[in-house]
Write an enzyme that holds these catalytic residues in place. Structure first.
Site, PDB file in Angstrom:
ATOM      1  CG  MET A   1       6.334  49.659  -8.920  1.00  0.00           C
ATOM      2  SD  MET A   1       8.110  49.436  -8.898  1.00  0.00           S
ATOM      3  CE  MET A   1       8.295  48.333  -7.518  1.00  0.00           C
TER       4      MET A   1
ATOM      5  CG  HIS B   1      -1.063  47.599  -4.633  1.00  0.00           C
ATOM      6  ND1 HIS B   1      -0.626  46.298  -4.747  1.00  0.00           N
ATOM      7  CD2 HIS B   1       0.053  48.370  -4.680  1.00  0.00           C
ATOM      8  CE1 HIS B   1       0.692  46.282  -4.859  1.00  0.00           C
ATOM      9  NE2 HIS B   1       1.141  47.521  -4.806  1.00  0.00           N
TER      10      HIS B   1
ATOM     11  N   GLY C   1       1.040  54.486   0.326  1.00  0.00           N
ATOM     12  CA  GLY C   1       0.907  53.676   1.538  1.00  0.00           C
ATOM     13  C   GLY C   1       1.982  54.002   2.567  1.00  0.00           C
ATOM     14  CD  GLN C   2       3.452  55.566   7.602  1.00  0.00           C
ATOM     15  OE1 GLN C   2       3.130  56.592   7.006  1.00  0.00           O
ATOM     16  NE2 GLN C   2       4.559  55.483   8.329  1.00  0.00           N
ATOM     17  CE  LYS C   3       5.299  47.826   1.587  1.00  0.00           C
ATOM     18  NZ  LYS C   3       6.236  46.899   0.971  1.00  0.00           N
TER      19      LYS C   3
ATOM     20  CD  GLN D   1       7.097  54.953  -2.767  1.00  0.00           C
ATOM     21  OE1 GLN D   1       7.929  54.293  -3.395  1.00  0.00           O
ATOM     22  NE2 GLN D   1       5.840  54.618  -2.714  1.00  0.00           N
TER      23      GLN D   1
ATOM     24  NE  ARG E   1      11.101  43.901  -4.225  1.00  0.00           N
ATOM     25  CZ  ARG E   1      10.996  45.213  -4.474  1.00  0.00           C
ATOM     26  NH1 ARG E   1      10.289  45.991  -3.668  1.00  0.00           N
ATOM     27  NH2 ARG E   1      11.588  45.748  -5.529  1.00  0.00           N
TER      28      ARG E   1
HETATM   29  P1  AMP Z   1       4.273  49.280  -5.002  1.00  0.00           P
HETATM   30  O1  AMP Z   1       3.450  48.630  -6.065  1.00  0.00           O
HETATM   31  O2  AMP Z   1       4.891  48.322  -4.051  1.00  0.00           O
HETATM   32  O3  AMP Z   1       5.207  50.327  -5.553  1.00  0.00           O
HETATM   33  O4  AMP Z   1       3.240  50.080  -4.097  1.00  0.00           O
HETATM   34  C1  AMP Z   1       2.363  51.018  -4.663  1.00  0.00           C
HETATM   35  C2  AMP Z   1       1.691  51.824  -3.564  1.00  0.00           C
HETATM   36  O5  AMP Z   1       0.977  50.932  -2.706  1.00  0.00           O
HETATM   37  C3  AMP Z   1       2.703  52.553  -2.674  1.00  0.00           C
HETATM   38  O6  AMP Z   1       2.179  53.818  -2.322  1.00  0.00           O
HETATM   39  C4  AMP Z   1       2.811  51.653  -1.479  1.00  0.00           C
HETATM   40  O7  AMP Z   1       3.184  52.323  -0.295  1.00  0.00           O
HETATM   41  C5  AMP Z   1       1.391  51.130  -1.377  1.00  0.00           C
HETATM   42  N1  AMP Z   1       1.378  49.873  -0.644  1.00  0.00           N
HETATM   43  C6  AMP Z   1       2.142  48.775  -0.876  1.00  0.00           C
HETATM   44  N2  AMP Z   1       1.905  47.818   0.053  1.00  0.00           N
HETATM   45  C7  AMP Z   1       0.970  48.335   0.905  1.00  0.00           C
HETATM   46  C8  AMP Z   1       0.309  47.855   2.076  1.00  0.00           C
HETATM   47  N3  AMP Z   1       0.564  46.652   2.570  1.00  0.00           N
HETATM   48  N4  AMP Z   1      -0.589  48.664   2.686  1.00  0.00           N
HETATM   49  C9  AMP Z   1      -0.854  49.900   2.194  1.00  0.00           C
HETATM   50  N5  AMP Z   1      -0.261  50.411   1.085  1.00  0.00           N
HETATM   51  C10 AMP Z   1       0.627  49.654   0.451  1.00  0.00           C
END
Ligand code: AMP
Length: 283
Positions: free
Chosen positions: A30, A37, A148-150, A154, A188
């Site tokens: 996003m 990312h 990501g595992q975070k 999901q 965030r």
């Molecule tokens: P988002 O932009 O938050 O939707 O995240 C996009 C992708 O990045 C998703 O697959 C998340 O799980 C991954 N992601 C977000 N934060 C982290 C992090 N701290 N470490 C690894 N992957 C992440």
């Protein structure tokens, strides 16, 4: 690196590569990119011939009263970071491009979407995630997609969707990237005031304390959850949930006999933060 905004243009770029037998990797995001990312792009780079990263703040995964309007948007900085991490294509569609007039299909993944964040954010949340990820995988004809595992739930929801719908893509889950004090990186985190930012590191510390308890022989799931709650409270954090579940099914776990997922969520100021550890009692 090329920036592409239209699905037709992405398809043309990707089909040309696939026709030459090249492997396409997709990193859906996003935007408001950070090192978490970028770690996904860096992982994709040696495994794929063409690496596509998408930036799309998906309105369908935000509930009423959530932070859709406030969500950070920074395309120029994202483009620079994506390029230096090795992406070939930055895909930045508009909401109209993703959801044209008359759009009416939704993917509901069932039981793994129901607990944890699904229970707090409502069933529309993971339906929105699954639908947009399915669309992005199709748009990019991805051979491999990186998550990501975070966002542990999901990942489970996406893997289940891909399995259930026989989607021809491999899903790779990459480790959580953290700040030096252990806070999981998140777009965030930018919402946090300095005092909230200090408290937020308590999420990682609580998970670490639980992991140490298991390493020290604790096998009772309720006690692990209770200890995590106490640690969060000690850091001034009130969790939305603390759950100990099976990493594959997300069903609650009573006894820690194999790898378990300890997942937490807490609202800290304006930021809703999530984090998790997979804890293996045999390690
Ligand atoms: P988002 O932009 O938050 O939707 O995240 C996009 C992708 O990045 C998703 O697959 C998340 O799980 C991954 N992601 C977000 N934060 C982290 C992090 N701290 N470490 C690894 N992957 C992440």
């Amino acid at each position: 690196m090329r920036t592409i905004r239209r699905v037709s243009e992405l398809r043309a770029a990707v089909c040309d590569q696939r026709a030459r037998g090249r492997r396409v990797g997709l990193v859906p995001t996003m935007g408001a990119l950070h090192a978490g990312h970028l770690s996904l792009v860096q992982r994709a780079r040696p495994e794929c011939d063409l690496v596509v990263i998408s930036l799309f703040v998906n309105p369908r995964q935000f509930g009423l009263g959530e932070d859709l309007a406030a969500y950070p948007r920074s395309e120029a900085a994202d483009a620079a970071q994506a390029e230096s991490a090795g992406a070939d294509i930055l895909f930045v569609p508009t909401a109209q491009e993703v959801y044209p007039d008359g759009f009416s299909t939704s993917i509901s993944v069932g039981d793994v979407a129901a607990p944890l964040c699904g229970a707090v954010r409502g069933p529309e949340h993971f339906a929105g995630v699954a639908t947009v990820v399915c669309k992005l995988l199709n748009m990019a004809s991805a051979d491999i997609a990186y998550f990501g595992q975070k966002d542990a739930q999901q990942s489970v929801v996406i893997r289940r969707m891909v399995r259930d719908l026989d989607m021809p893509v491999r899903i790779e889950i990459c480790p959580t990237v953290r700040e030096p004090d252990g806070l999981a990186m998140s777009s965030r985190n930018a919402y946090l005031e300095p005092e909230q930012r200090r408290r937020a590191s308590g999420l990682n510390q609580a998970l670490t304390a639980a992991e140490q308890a298991v390493a020290g022989g604790e096998r009772n799931g309720s006690r692990v959850v209770e200890l995590t709650r106490r640690q969060l409270a000690a850091h001034g954090l009130e969790p939305e949930y603390v759950e100990l579940v099976c990493p594959e099914t997300l069903h609650p776990v009573a006894d820690v006999e194999g790898p378990v997922l300890l997942a937490v969520a807490a609202q800290v100021g304006r930021a809703r933060l999530i984090d998790n550890f997979v804890i293996d009692p045999r390690k």
